[in-house]
Write a protein that holds these residues in place. Structure first.
Motif, PDB file in Angstrom:
ATOM      1  N   GLU A  89       0.756  -1.180   0.096  1.00 36.02           N
ATOM      2  CA  GLU A  89      -0.148   0.172   0.091  1.00 36.02           C
ATOM      3  C   GLU A  89       0.903   1.290   0.022  1.00 36.02           C
ATOM      4  O   GLU A  89       0.285   2.396  -0.484  1.00 36.02           O
ATOM      5  N   SER A  90       2.066   0.918   0.775  1.00 36.15           N
ATOM      6  CA  SER A  90       2.889   2.315   0.778  1.00 36.15           C
ATOM      7  C   SER A  90       4.307   1.901   0.446  1.00 36.15           C
ATOM      8  O   SER A  90       4.853   1.005   0.760  1.00 36.15           O
ATOM      9  N   VAL A 150       1.110   6.373  -0.615  1.00 34.89           N
ATOM     10  CA  VAL A 150       0.241   6.132   0.517  1.00 34.89           C
ATOM     11  C   VAL A 150      -1.009   5.486  -0.211  1.00 34.89           C
ATOM     12  O   VAL A 150      -1.841   6.047  -0.842  1.00 34.89           O
ATOM     13  N   ASN A 151      -1.499   4.210   0.343  1.00 38.26           N
ATOM     14  CA  ASN A 151      -2.793   3.703  -0.087  1.00 38.26           C
ATOM     15  C   ASN A 151      -2.605   3.624  -1.663  1.00 38.26           C
ATOM     16  O   ASN A 151      -3.871   3.949  -2.231  1.00 38.26           O
ATOM     17  N   GLN A 173      -1.631   5.838  -3.739  1.00 42.97           N
ATOM     18  CA  GLN A 173      -1.644   6.926  -4.720  1.00 42.97           C
ATOM     19  C   GLN A 173      -0.251   7.970  -4.041  1.00 42.97           C
ATOM     20  O   GLN A 173       0.021   7.940  -2.909  1.00 42.97           O
ATOM     21  N   PRO A 201       5.967   3.777   6.294  1.00 42.52           N
ATOM     22  CA  PRO A 201       5.936   3.087   4.860  1.00 42.52           C
ATOM     23  C   PRO A 201       6.176   1.539   4.978  1.00 42.52           C
ATOM     24  O   PRO A 201       7.000   1.075   5.838  1.00 42.52           O
ATOM     25  N   GLN A 202       5.760   0.907   4.172  1.00 47.54           N
ATOM     26  CA  GLN A 202       6.013  -0.507   3.998  1.00 47.54           C
ATOM     27  C   GLN A 202       7.399  -0.895   3.242  1.00 47.54           C
ATOM     28  O   GLN A 202       7.748  -2.248   3.427  1.00 47.54           O
TER      29      GLN A 202
END
Lengths: 296, 296
Positions: free
Chosen positions: A125-126, A142-143, A145, A227-228
Motif C-alpha cells: 500500500e505504501s 500511500v494507499n 496513491q 511506509p511498507q
C-alpha cells in the motif's frame, strides 16, 4: 494495437524522452542536454509529435507547481537553474499535443515507477522513494496513491540532529544551511571534504556521517509515514558501502521502538535500491501516463 | 430510523463510551476511570450492549496492533501502563457484539474526527492532527484516508535538532532520550523545569523552547507530507501563547522555501486547534464506525 505512452524525464543536465507501452516495450528513446527552455522543450515536443500517443507523463526537475487551480500549474517555478524559473512545461505540450497529460515532479515519477512496475512493490500500500544525489527529495506512495497535498513533499529539507562537535560543517542549503540536503547531498559532500564525493575513499569518515544523516532521515520518515518499503536511489547511493550501513543505523536509531516483524530482521527487503535502476524516473513518467483514468 | 453508532475512546486514565449518529445527536455517553483491563473493558462492553448498533469504532491508547494479518490484531501491545500489555480490545468486543467494528489508535481517531465532521477540513485531501500532551503522536489523512502502512505513524519519536548549549536537558524518552516526545511532552516539561507544565508562567523560557521543538516537528511534517492543514490538540496546547508562537516559528524555519500562498500569510487557517475541542477522539471513533463500508 498496443497503446503508446509518452514519457519525459526532464533533469537539470539532460532530458530523456521515451515512447512505449511498458519497460519491456520501449519503441524509441532519446536523450539530449538541458540547454535553454525554448530549445529543450521544442526538441522534446518534436520527438513526441512523431507518434500517435494515448497519453503523456511529464516529470521535470522541480520545484514545480502541481496545483491545478494555479495559473502556474504545470510550470517549473523558482529554480536556481539560470533561465528556467517560471517555465511552462505542460502548457507548451498542450499547445501542440491534444492528448491527456499528467505532470508531476521527477522524484514523484520515480516513486510511482518503482511502485507501478515492480510487482513486489505494487503489492504494498505504501512506499517511499528517496533520491540522494545532486539534491535530495522523496516521492511517497500511500494507499496506492502519490502524496501531493499542499504542494509536494520536499523531504530533502527536513531538519535533523546535527552534532556540531562531531561534524562542524555548517551545510550548504541556501535556505536552511544544515538541513538533510544541506548536509548529505553530493554537492554537500564535495564542499565538506573538498573533493568530489566519488573520489572519497571507502574508509573516509565522510561515509559514516553520511549514513547517519540518511538513517536519521529514514527513521523520521518511518515515524511520520510508516511506509511498507523505502527505496534509495540517486548518485550518492552508488557508493555500495552505504546501504548496509544505513540499514544498521536505522535499526540503532529506532532502538526497537516500532513493533513490527520487519524490524527484527536485517532490513534487506525493507530498505532497498531501485529495482528499475536509473530508469525509475523515465519509466515512472510512463506509468503516470498509463495510470491516467481511461488511458490504460 | 436513524442508525446508531458506538464509539470508544480508551485513554490511559479514562475511557469514554458514546452512542449516537453525529456530534449533534449523542444518545448517551459515559466516562469511567481506566482500571484493570478486565474491569474496564467489561464495563464498556456492558454499556454498548444496551443499544442496537449498526457499527462500532474502537480507539484505545497505543501502541496497538493494526495489522489484520497479525494474531495480535486489535490489541494494545507493549505499553508501560501496568497490566495493559497484550490486551485484546477488539477481540473482547467481538465475543459479545456481532456488528462491524473498526479498530484504530486514539490519535488516528482524533485526526479522522477532525476531518470527517468539520466541513472546512473534509473539503481538504490531507490533514495532520498532532496531540501534544502526556505523549505526542499524529494521525495523518492523505487523499481522504488515514495512513497506516507498516504499523501506524509514531511522529512523537521523530528526531529533531537539539542545541545542547541552549538546552542541556537530555530528554525523557526511554527509547530515544531527546526525540520530539522526549523533549516536548507534558511530562518532559515537568521533569525539565521541575514543576507541572501548567504551573510554568507564560514568561518562562520553557515556552519558547517548547514552541521551537513543536515548530521544527511541524516543518518536518510539512516537508515530508505536505498536508493542507495541521491541527494541534492535547493538553500542552491549552497554553494559549503557544499557537501564535508556533506559527511564527514554522514560517521562520521554512524560510520561504515552500512556494504556496498559504505560507505568505500568518498561518491562522493552516495551523489550528481542534474544531471539536476535546471531543475529536470520541467523535472520531464514531466517524470511523460510520465510515465502515455499507454502514452509514
Amino acid at each position: 494495437m498496443t497503446k503508446l505512452y509518452g514519457a519525459l524525464e526532464g533533469g537539470g543536465t539532460k532530458f530523456v524522452c521515451a515512447v512505449g507501452s511498458s519497460p519491456e516495450h520501449i519503441l524509441e528513446e532519446v536523450r539530449f542536454p538541458t540547454t535553454t527552455p525554448a530549445e529543450t522543450i521544442s526538441r522534446a515536443v518534436a520527438f513526441f509529435q512523431k507518434f500517435k500517443l494515448t497519453a503523456i507523463g511529464l516529470a521535470p526537475f522541480g520545484p514545480v507547481d502541481l496545483d491545478p487551480a494555479s495559473l502556474a500549474y504545470g510550470s517549473i517555478t523558482g529554480t536556481p537553474k539560470p533561465g528556467w524559473s517560471n517555465t511552462a512545461i505542460l502548457g507548451e505540450f498542450r499547445k501542440v499535443l491534444d492528448i491527456p497529460a499528467v505532470f508531476d515532479t521527477d522524484v514523484n515519477a520515480s516513486a510511482f515507477g518503482e511502485w507501478y512496475w515492480v510487482p513486489t512493490n505494487k503489492a504494498l500500500e505504501s512506499l517511499v522513494y528517496f533520491t540522494i544525489g545532486t539534491g535530495i527529495g522523496s516521492g511517497n506512495i500511500v494507499n496506492g496513491q502519490l502524496i501531493h497535498g499542499l504542494t509536494h513533499p520536499e523531504a530533502g529539507h527536513m531538519r535533523l540532529p546535527h552534532d556540531h562537535k562531531k561534524d562542524p560543517f555548517p551545510g550548504i542549503c541556501p535556505f536552511h544551511g544544515d538541513c538533510f540536503e544541506g548536509m548529505a547531498s553530493g554537492p554537500a559532500l564535495a564542499r565538506h571534504w573538498r573533493m568530489p564525493a566519488e573520489l572519497l575513499p571507502d574508509d573516509h569518515p565522510a561515509w559514516d556521517l553520511e549514513a547517519t544523516y540518511i538513517a536519521t532521515a529514514l527513521a523520521n520518515t518511518i515515524y511520520m509515514l510508516s511506509p511498507q518499503r523505502i527505496v534509495l536511489g540517486g548518485g550518492v547511493m552508488q557508493r555500495l558501502l552505504l546501504l548496509p550501513l544505513i540499514r544498521r543505523k536505522v535499526r540503532e536509531i529506532l532502538n526497537d521502538y516500532i513493533q513490527s516483524p520487519v524490524f527484527s530482521g536485517t532490513l534487506e527487503e525493507y530498505i532497498v535500491t531501485p529495482a528499475l535502476g536509473k530508469r525509475s524516473g523515465i519509466l515512472g513518467a510512463m506509468a503516470l501516463a498509463k495510470n491516467i483514468k481511461n488511458s490504460s
